[in-house]
Design a protein around this motif. Structure first.
Motif, short mmCIF file in Angstrom:
data_model
loop_
_atom_site.label_atom_id
_atom_site.label_comp_id
_atom_site.label_asym_id
_atom_site.label_seq_id
_atom_site.Cartn_x
_atom_site.Cartn_y
_atom_site.Cartn_z
N LEU A 66 -55.25 17.27 71.05
CA LEU A 66 -54.54 17.06 69.74
C LEU A 66 -55.45 17.46 68.49
CD1 LEU A 66 -52.40 14.17 70.44
CD2 LEU A 66 -51.69 16.70 70.73
N VAL A 67 -54.97 18.23 67.53
CA VAL A 67 -55.86 18.98 66.62
C VAL A 67 -55.37 18.53 65.24
CG1 VAL A 67 -57.13 20.77 68.22
CG2 VAL A 67 -54.92 21.24 66.65
N LYS A 68 -54.07 18.27 65.16
CA LYS A 68 -53.57 18.21 63.80
C LYS A 68 -52.09 17.27 63.67
CE LYS A 68 -51.55 22.73 62.60
NZ LYS A 68 -51.91 23.75 61.76
N GLY A 69 -51.80 16.61 62.78
CA GLY A 69 -50.50 15.99 62.72
C GLY A 69 -49.92 15.71 61.41
N ASN A 70 -48.67 15.72 61.30
CA ASN A 70 -47.77 15.54 60.09
C ASN A 70 -46.70 14.62 60.26
OD1 ASN A 70 -47.40 15.58 57.28
ND2 ASN A 70 -45.89 17.61 57.83
N GLY A 71 -46.54 13.43 59.63
CA GLY A 71 -45.50 12.67 60.20
C GLY A 71 -45.62 12.21 61.45
N VAL A 78 -44.92 14.42 64.04
CA VAL A 78 -45.10 15.67 64.89
C VAL A 78 -46.73 15.72 64.83
CG1 VAL A 78 -44.88 17.91 65.02
CG2 VAL A 78 -43.07 16.43 64.41
N VAL A 79 -47.23 15.98 66.04
CA VAL A 79 -48.55 16.36 66.30
C VAL A 79 -48.58 17.78 67.01
CG1 VAL A 79 -49.75 13.92 66.33
CG2 VAL A 79 -48.82 15.09 68.44
N GLU A 80 -49.75 18.36 66.98
CA GLU A 80 -49.98 20.02 67.34
C GLU A 80 -51.13 19.99 68.21
OE1 GLU A 80 -50.80 24.00 65.73
OE2 GLU A 80 -49.10 22.97 64.42
N ASP A 81 -51.28 20.52 69.32
CA ASP A 81 -52.22 20.72 70.14
C ASP A 81 -53.16 21.91 69.94
OD1 ASP A 81 -51.12 22.81 71.48
OD2 ASP A 81 -50.65 21.59 73.30
N ASP A 82 -54.39 22.19 70.39
CA ASP A 82 -55.07 23.58 70.17
C ASP A 82 -54.40 24.79 70.53
OD1 ASP A 82 -55.52 22.68 73.03
OD2 ASP A 82 -57.64 23.13 73.04
N LYS A 83 -53.37 24.61 71.40
CA LYS A 83 -52.69 25.84 71.83
C LYS A 83 -51.40 26.26 70.89
CE LYS A 83 -54.06 25.43 76.64
NZ LYS A 83 -54.72 24.38 76.40
N GLY A 84 -51.36 25.25 69.61
CA GLY A 84 -50.26 25.44 68.95
C GLY A 84 -48.72 24.95 69.18
N ARG A 85 -48.93 24.12 70.37
CA ARG A 85 -47.67 23.51 70.85
C ARG A 85 -47.40 22.04 70.28
NH1 ARG A 85 -45.58 21.26 76.71
NH2 ARG A 85 -43.56 21.01 75.87
N GLU A 86 -46.27 21.83 69.56
CA GLU A 86 -45.91 20.54 68.94
C GLU A 86 -45.20 19.55 69.89
OE1 GLU A 86 -43.69 21.89 65.72
OE2 GLU A 86 -45.25 22.38 64.48
N TYR A 87 -45.55 18.16 69.53
CA TYR A 87 -45.02 17.07 70.12
C TYR A 87 -44.51 16.05 69.41
CZ TYR A 87 -48.02 18.95 73.77
OH TYR A 87 -48.80 20.09 74.54
#
Length: 385
Positions: free
Chosen positions: A15-20, A22-31
């Motif tokens: 995981l490389v970034k997040g907002n609220g 929602v987090v995003e991995d290094d492949k651009g997928r959100e969780y």
């Protein structure tokens, strides 16, 4: 070969970034992050108020040690102890450190050695905290534990009655055992503990490392009970991801932690304190806690409606936004499948799914998460049958 010790069973997700929520991995997928870093990021990732507090303090002062006065620590201590049984605070860096401080303070104040704790509890991985923890799996391979802990079944009145003697300094508990399965204290058992502590002059230590700072829709989880702790420990959500822990204590304990009795290099440093103050300024607002209560009730209701009828669901329990879903089987597989479907959750023991979304989670995000879980749970039952 990794340069890191392999003491964590890591998921293959970066995981490389997040907002609220929602987090995003290094492949651009959100969780959807329904772990919150295990009940840590309660105000969500990249919270603007937290970022502002950290930036402003970082441009002033990072560290001076506890050799000097700290008005910011005084303010944070007052904010944490307001309208509670506590009057004083000690700041450290983690929940385990807070619990170590609580253990030391209880023994020093009482002059007694034994502390009663409970099966399935979790208090940390330092030696005192590990010895207090009622889970053998975290103790294996480390030799004899400290002998001054008496671990008994949770919510068992007879076991408590048999465990109390003249050498008991304190009873130490979690109002909701998070890592141990999201197990809540029974009202009758809480009343018995309160009575025993009063009659036998035993201190009560409540570990709120996971349940404190609004997680249960009150400032602290013990406020849902009749319990009046002498000592309480905090960490996790107190810093929204910035390392800080705290031990709060009653007035009568004040003289037992005089100069030289305990300390820490980094505890209560200006960066951590500024972040923690920003956290509780937001979370302790009554309107915010009311929203947590409403969202927690909504999440529990939706889980009951959409998952409760499944043959694989044994029980859905919890309070506020700490929820445990006990499965009859396959919990580990469901956690991995949820991740594959874009939802991050964590276990609480072998068969319990633990949901710990940020307290700022929206109802729309709750709906999305429940829909994912419902699909996976009913799919797993149909495959098994």
């Amino acid at each position: 070969m990794s340069s890191l010790f392999q003491n964590y069973q890591r998921r293959s997700l970066n995981l490389v970034k997040g907002n609220g929520t929602v987090v995003e991995d290094d492949k651009g997928r959100e969780y959807l992050d329904f772990t919150s870093g295990i009940a840590v990021v309660s105000l969500g990732h990249s919270n603007p108020a937290i970022l502002k507090a950290l930036k402003e303090q970082s441009e002033k002062l990072w560290h001076v040690s506890n050799l000097f006065e700290s008005p910011a620590q005084e303010q944070l201590a007052s904010s944490l102890t307001a309208e509670t049984p506590f009057e004083h605070a000690f700041f450290c860096n983690s929940g385990a450190e807070a619990n170590e401080a609580a253990i030391k303070l209880a023994r020093k104040f009482t002059g007694k050695n034994t502390i009663i704790t409970f099966n399935h509890s979790f208090h940390g991985r330092t030696f005192g905290a590990m010895s207090a923890t009622g889970q053998d799996k975290i103790k294996q391979g480390f030799g004899p534990m400290l002998e001054s802990f008496r671990i008994i079944p949770y919510n068992d009145p007879m076991a408590l009655q048999d465990a109390v003697d003249h050498d008991v300094a304190a009873i130490m508990l979690e109002v909701i055992q998070g890592e141990g399965g999201v197990n809540q204290i029974d009202e009758e058992f809480a009343a018995q503990i309160a009575q025993v502590c009063k009659e036998q002059d035993i201190l009560l230590i409540v570990d709120e490392v996971q349940t404190g700072i609004g997680r249960t829709a009150k400032k602290y989880a013990f406020e849902h009970t009749v319990l009046k702790p002498d000592i309480m420990t905090l960490a996790k959500a107190l810093g929204n991801g910035f390392p800080i822990g705290a031990m709060l204590g009653a007035q009568k304990l004040f003289n037992s932690f005089g100069p030289g009795s305990h300390g820490t290099t980094f505890g209560g440093n200006p960066l951590a304190v500024s972040v923690a103050q920003a956290v509780i300024d937001q979370i302790f607002d009554p309107s915010f806690l009311q929203q947590v209560e409403e969202k927690g009730a909504y999440l529990t209701q939706q889980l009951q409606v959409q998952l409760g009828s499944s043959e694989n669901i044994k029980e859905i329990r919890g309070k506020g936004l700490i929820i445990g879903i006990e499965c009859r089987k396959g919990a580990a597989e469901l956690i991995q499948e949820a991740e594959n479907a874009g939802l991050l959750i964590v276990p609480a023991g072998p068969n319990v799914l633990r949901l710990l979304p940020p307290l700022t989670v929206s109802k729309e995000e709750i709906d999305q998460a429940v829909a994912i879980l419902s699909s996976l749970v009913h799919q797993s039952v149909s495959i098994d049958s």
